[in-house]
Design an enzyme around this catalytic site. Structure first.
Site, PDB file in Angstrom:
ATOM      1  N   ASP A  14      39.063  16.558   7.457  1.00  5.62           N
ATOM      2  CA  ASP A  14      40.224  17.108   7.193  1.00  5.62           C
ATOM      3  C   ASP A  14      39.936  18.686   7.562  1.00  5.62           C
ATOM      4  OD1 ASP A  14      42.689  17.672   5.993  1.00  5.62           O
ATOM      5  OD2 ASP A  14      41.808  18.518   4.453  1.00  5.62           O
ATOM      6  N   ASP A  16      42.765  21.839   6.459  1.00  2.00           N
ATOM      7  CA  ASP A  16      43.028  22.586   5.304  1.00  2.00           C
ATOM      8  C   ASP A  16      42.235  22.267   4.086  1.00  2.00           C
ATOM      9  OD1 ASP A  16      44.896  24.378   6.724  1.00  2.00           O
ATOM     10  OD2 ASP A  16      46.124  22.644   7.001  1.00  2.00           O
ATOM     11  N   THR A 109      44.002  15.750  10.672  1.00  6.93           N
ATOM     12  CA  THR A 109      44.769  16.761   9.702  1.00  6.93           C
ATOM     13  C   THR A 109      46.135  16.159   9.766  1.00  6.93           C
ATOM     14  OG1 THR A 109      45.440  19.016   9.838  1.00  6.93           O
ATOM     15  CG2 THR A 109      44.953  17.922  11.796  1.00  6.93           C
ATOM     16  N   SER A 110      46.768  16.768   8.640  1.00  2.00           N
ATOM     17  CA  SER A 110      48.533  16.625   8.574  1.00  2.00           C
ATOM     18  C   SER A 110      49.020  17.636   9.199  1.00  2.00           C
ATOM     19  CB  SER A 110      48.670  16.726   7.257  1.00  2.00           C
ATOM     20  OG  SER A 110      48.181  15.305   6.423  1.00  2.00           O
ATOM     21  N   LYS A 141      49.218  11.384   5.494  1.00  2.00           N
ATOM     22  CA  LYS A 141      48.716  10.945   4.071  1.00  2.00           C
ATOM     23  C   LYS A 141      49.377  11.114   2.873  1.00  2.00           C
ATOM     24  CE  LYS A 141      44.674  13.645   6.228  1.00  2.00           C
ATOM     25  NZ  LYS A 141      43.860  14.807   6.401  1.00  2.00           N
ATOM     26  N   ASP A 166      39.898  17.512   0.775  1.00  2.00           N
ATOM     27  CA  ASP A 166      39.856  18.353  -0.561  1.00  2.00           C
ATOM     28  C   ASP A 166      41.150  17.816  -1.217  1.00  2.00           C
ATOM     29  OD1 ASP A 166      42.332  20.669  -0.178  1.00  2.00           O
ATOM     30  OD2 ASP A 166      41.889  19.463   1.455  1.00  2.00           O
TER      31      ASP A 166
END
Length: 219
Positions: A14, A16, A109-110, A141, A166
């Protein structure tokens, strides 16, 4: 939680909160949006981490038109991409990325491609050659689609890949994909990852002779 080690063939990272600390920007942008909508900013932030923006909006304002959420999301993405003040690497991220550079790994990543490029650049972190962004998936996600696509890009079965995450949404996505999940930072501890560490300084990456990767943890 005591997990001596995890052995896999690929790593799915991931961005962020895992590689990049963007909390200051996320808080500024989403607090502003929440205030405009008459919502509790802290409640919105609890939902926002790890998700695509339009899904956060749909969660906190159920019944709101999808078109309005998508329009707001485009505006917030532009703000987030332009606002790089306070973006720094998570402790240990530069050394971790150096350690995994010769190993099979991908960013999942989103964020979209523009935002991920901007934030990795602001944190002065190397962009992995393979990345799965919001443009590459039909579901955000906590849906596992992104991590499953990342594993497929690396050429490994899901169970052969470890996820680094995270957020609650990201950890749920990794577990739903059937992957061991390394939880990074304070947010991760509450969501039952396979292993949990305070930051990437607490992760040791060891390539094995058979091509697998052993991850061990301390701290």
């Amino acid at each position: 939680m005591p997990t001596p080690s995890i052995t896999v063939r690929g790593l799915l990272l991931d961005m962020d909160g895992t590689l990049v600390n963007s909390d200051a920007v996320v808080a500024r942008v989403w607090r502003g949006w929440a205030t405009e909508q008459g919502l509790d900013p802290e409640e919105v932030l609890r939902v926002a981490h790890g998700r695509q923006g339009h899904l956060t909006m749909a969660t906190v304002l159920p019944g709101r038109p999808v078109e309005q959420n998508l329009a707001d999301n485009r505006a917030l993405l532009a703000k987030e991409t332009a606002d790089l003040d306070g973006i720094v690497p998570v402790p240990g991220a530069p050394a971790f990325l150096a350690a995994v550079e010769p190993l099979p790994h991908a960013l999942v990543t989103s964020a979209d491609r523009g935002l991920s490029t901007a934030r990795m650049g602001a944190a002065r972190l190397r962009m992995p050659q393979i990345r799965i962004t919001s443009e590459d998936v039909s579901a955000s996600k906590p849906d596992p689609e992104g991590f499953l696509k990342g594993a497929a890009e690396l050429g490994f079965a899901p169970a052969e890949c470890a996820v680094f995450e995270d957020s609650g949404a990201g950890i749920a996505a990794g577990l739903a994909a059937g992957m061991p999940v390394v939880g990074i930072g304070p947010r991760a501890a509450a969501h039952s990852p396979t292993a949990h560490v305070p930051d990437l300084e607490a992760v040791r990456v060891e390539p094995l002779q058979d091509g697998r990767i052993r991850l061990s943890f301390h701290g």
